[in-house]
Design a protein around this motif. Structure first.
Motif, PDB file in Angstrom:
ATOM      1  N   UNK A   1      -8.893 -10.476  -0.884  1.00  0.00           N
ATOM      2  CA  UNK A   1      -7.769 -10.297  -1.809  1.00  0.00           C
ATOM      3  C   UNK A   1      -6.540 -11.087  -1.372  1.00  0.00           C
ATOM      4  N   UNK A   2      -6.697 -11.965  -0.418  1.00  0.00           N
ATOM      5  CA  UNK A   2      -5.571 -12.769   0.039  1.00  0.00           C
ATOM      6  C   UNK A   2      -4.482 -11.933   0.692  1.00  0.00           C
ATOM      7  N   UNK A   3      -4.852 -10.838   1.325  1.00  0.00           N
ATOM      8  CA  UNK A   3      -3.893  -9.980   2.008  1.00  0.00           C
ATOM      9  C   UNK A   3      -3.206  -8.965   1.118  1.00  0.00           C
ATOM     10  N   UNK A   4      -3.619  -8.873  -0.124  1.00  0.00           N
ATOM     11  CA  UNK A   4      -2.975  -7.929  -1.049  1.00  0.00           C
ATOM     12  C   UNK A   4      -3.244  -6.475  -0.674  1.00  0.00           C
ATOM     13  N   UNK A   5      -4.409  -6.220  -0.096  1.00  0.00           N
ATOM     14  CA  UNK A   5      -4.772  -4.862   0.318  1.00  0.00           C
ATOM     15  C   UNK A   5      -4.979  -4.839   1.825  1.00  0.00           C
ATOM     16  N   UNK A   6      -4.564  -3.732   2.447  1.00  0.00           N
ATOM     17  CA  UNK A   6      -4.574  -3.645   3.902  1.00  0.00           C
ATOM     18  C   UNK A   6      -5.764  -2.871   4.453  1.00  0.00           C
ATOM     19  N   UNK A   7      -6.292  -1.915   3.694  1.00  0.00           N
ATOM     20  CA  UNK A   7      -7.367  -1.100   4.248  1.00  0.00           C
ATOM     21  C   UNK A   7      -8.198  -0.464   3.143  1.00  0.00           C
ATOM     22  N   UNK A   8      -9.370   0.012   3.580  1.00  0.00           N
ATOM     23  CA  UNK A   8     -10.310   0.725   2.715  1.00  0.00           C
ATOM     24  C   UNK A   8     -10.682   2.012   3.436  1.00  0.00           C
ATOM     25  N   UNK A   9     -10.874   3.058   2.682  1.00  0.00           N
ATOM     26  CA  UNK A   9     -11.436   4.296   3.218  1.00  0.00           C
ATOM     27  C   UNK A   9     -12.535   4.756   2.273  1.00  0.00           C
ATOM     28  N   UNK A  10     -13.724   4.905   2.814  1.00  0.00           N
ATOM     29  CA  UNK A  10     -14.853   5.415   2.044  1.00  0.00           C
ATOM     30  C   UNK A  10     -15.092   6.855   2.466  1.00  0.00           C
ATOM     31  N   UNK A  11     -15.201   7.764   1.494  1.00  0.00           N
ATOM     32  CA  UNK A  11     -15.465   9.152   1.859  1.00  0.00           C
ATOM     33  C   UNK A  11     -16.964   9.390   1.986  1.00  0.00           C
ATOM     34  N   UNK A  12     -17.335  10.618   2.168  1.00  0.00           N
ATOM     35  CA  UNK A  12     -18.742  10.970   2.404  1.00  0.00           C
ATOM     36  C   UNK A  12     -19.656  10.558   1.250  1.00  0.00           C
ATOM     37  N   UNK A  13     -19.132  10.555   0.041  1.00  0.00           N
ATOM     38  CA  UNK A  13     -19.917  10.160  -1.128  1.00  0.00           C
ATOM     39  C   UNK A  13     -19.768   8.669  -1.423  1.00  0.00           C
ATOM     40  N   UNK A  14     -19.168   7.922  -0.512  1.00  0.00           N
ATOM     41  CA  UNK A  14     -18.914   6.495  -0.643  1.00  0.00           C
ATOM     42  C   UNK A  14     -17.988   6.174  -1.810  1.00  0.00           C
ATOM     43  N   UNK A  15     -17.098   7.109  -2.144  1.00  0.00           N
ATOM     44  CA  UNK A  15     -16.027   6.813  -3.086  1.00  0.00           C
ATOM     45  C   UNK A  15     -14.921   6.143  -2.285  1.00  0.00           C
ATOM     46  N   UNK A  16     -14.373   5.081  -2.831  1.00  0.00           N
ATOM     47  CA  UNK A  16     -13.414   4.286  -2.076  1.00  0.00           C
ATOM     48  C   UNK A  16     -11.984   4.566  -2.500  1.00  0.00           C
ATOM     49  N   UNK A  17     -11.106   4.466  -1.519  1.00  0.00           N
ATOM     50  CA  UNK A  17      -9.677   4.385  -1.781  1.00  0.00           C
ATOM     51  C   UNK A  17      -9.166   3.203  -0.975  1.00  0.00           C
ATOM     52  N   UNK A  18      -8.154   2.554  -1.495  1.00  0.00           N
ATOM     53  CA  UNK A  18      -7.617   1.353  -0.854  1.00  0.00           C
ATOM     54  C   UNK A  18      -6.115   1.512  -0.693  1.00  0.00           C
ATOM     55  N   UNK A  19      -5.581   0.862   0.322  1.00  0.00           N
ATOM     56  CA  UNK A  19      -4.132   0.898   0.534  1.00  0.00           C
ATOM     57  C   UNK A  19      -3.588  -0.508   0.381  1.00  0.00           C
ATOM     58  N   UNK A  20      -2.759  -0.722  -0.640  1.00  0.00           N
ATOM     59  CA  UNK A  20      -2.126  -2.035  -0.791  1.00  0.00           C
ATOM     60  C   UNK A  20      -1.244  -2.337   0.421  1.00  0.00           C
ATOM     61  N   UNK A  21      -1.171  -3.604   0.788  1.00  0.00           N
ATOM     62  CA  UNK A  21      -0.322  -4.014   1.909  1.00  0.00           C
ATOM     63  C   UNK A  21       1.115  -3.600   1.611  1.00  0.00           C
ATOM     64  N   UNK A  22       1.754  -2.992   2.584  1.00  0.00           N
ATOM     65  CA  UNK A  22       3.136  -2.554   2.431  1.00  0.00           C
ATOM     66  C   UNK A  22       3.283  -1.172   1.834  1.00  0.00           C
ATOM     67  N   UNK A  23       2.232  -0.598   1.284  1.00  0.00           N
ATOM     68  CA  UNK A  23       2.291   0.755   0.732  1.00  0.00           C
ATOM     69  C   UNK A  23       1.876   1.772   1.788  1.00  0.00           C
ATOM     70  N   UNK A  24       2.365   2.978   1.627  1.00  0.00           N
ATOM     71  CA  UNK A  24       2.018   4.055   2.550  1.00  0.00           C
ATOM     72  C   UNK A  24       0.811   4.826   2.036  1.00  0.00           C
TER      73      UNK A  24
END
Length: 158
Positions: A51-74
């Motif tokens: 994403x060219x640095x637009x997103x900083x991290x990924x978290x996959x839960x137990x069911x492999x549902x994803x959440x992402x954290x945009x760079x600079x967001x909390x």
């Protein structure tokens, strides 16, 4: 005698099944505890590159549902709120991360991708090809496509 043996076998199965399910759940939890942090870390690195640095991290839960954290967001965002193109980038990042973690680095198996970038716009495709070029330093990547734009992008860079 046969009837008694049948009753004993049924009672054993009634006892053994919950025991086996509990053992499988413990094994699954242990594997997930070891695998999930590494998967989230590696997928996050790849997603940031894709994403060219637009997103900083990924978290996959137990069911492999994803959440992402945009760079600079909390706060993270659920993947359901992302555009289709960004979800495709997320999916590619997770697939590459699983390959890194599941396939031995000492004897890397080739990675075969068939039209993996077909739904990417030109900007996403360019970021993906750059990421795949970097990824290909550790294992062979075979990218099959019915489009000419990937080859044209590569020729334009050379």
């Amino acid at each position: 005698m046969v009837k008694l043996l049948f009753v004993l076998m049924n009672e054993y199965r009634l006892w053994a099944l919950p025991q086996a399910l509990a053992a499988l759940e413990r094994a699954h939890s242990g594997l997930q505890a070891r695998f999930s942090p590494a998967l989230n870390r590696r997928a996050g690195e790849l997603f940031a590159a894709l994403t060219g640095g637009r997103y900083a991290s990924i978290a996959l839960n137990r069911e492999f549902e994803a959440s992402v954290r945009p760079a600079g967001d909390v706060l993270p965002r659920r993947a359901l709120s992302l555009s289709r193109g960004t979800v495709d980038q997320l999916y590619l990042a997770v697939r590459l991360a699983v390959c890194d973690l599941a396939l031995p680095a000492a004897d890397p198996a080739p990675l075969v991708l068939d039209d993996a970038l077909a739904d990417f716009d030109d900007g996403r495709m360019a970021l993906a090809l750059e990421t795949l070029e970097e990824y290909a330093r550790g294992r062979q990547v075979l990218l099959f496509t019915c489009h000419g734009r990937e080859a044209a992008w590569r020729e334009g860079r050379g």
